[in-house]
Design a protein around this motif. Structure first.
Motif: not given
Length: 65
Positions: A28-51
């Motif tokens: 859950p901490d990894v998921i939360r960090a991915i979502k935070v990073a995605a929001a900071e980059l103005d992307k969604n979590a799927s885009q961050v994970l695919e990259t």
């Protein structure tokens, strides 16, 4: 009277174009960090994970040679 279309799942949208959905379990901490990073980059979590997955695959393939 027009027929109503059946509503899909609320909050979910179909993958773009030829993309397919992929389910994975993570800490859950990894998921939360991915979502935070995605929001900071103005992307969604799927885009961050695919990259991230593409970059990892490049490094993985380069290391196998």
């Amino acid at each position: 009277m027009a027929d109503k279309k059946a509503a899909g799942r609320p909050g979910r949208k179909a993958p773009d174009g030829t993309k397919k959905q992929f389910l994975s379990s993570m800490d859950p901490d990894v998921i939360r960090a991915i979502k935070v990073a995605a929001a900071e980059l103005d992307k969604n979590a799927s885009q961050v994970l695919e990259t991230a997955a593409k970059e990892w695959l490049e490094r993985y393939r380069a290391g196998k040679k």
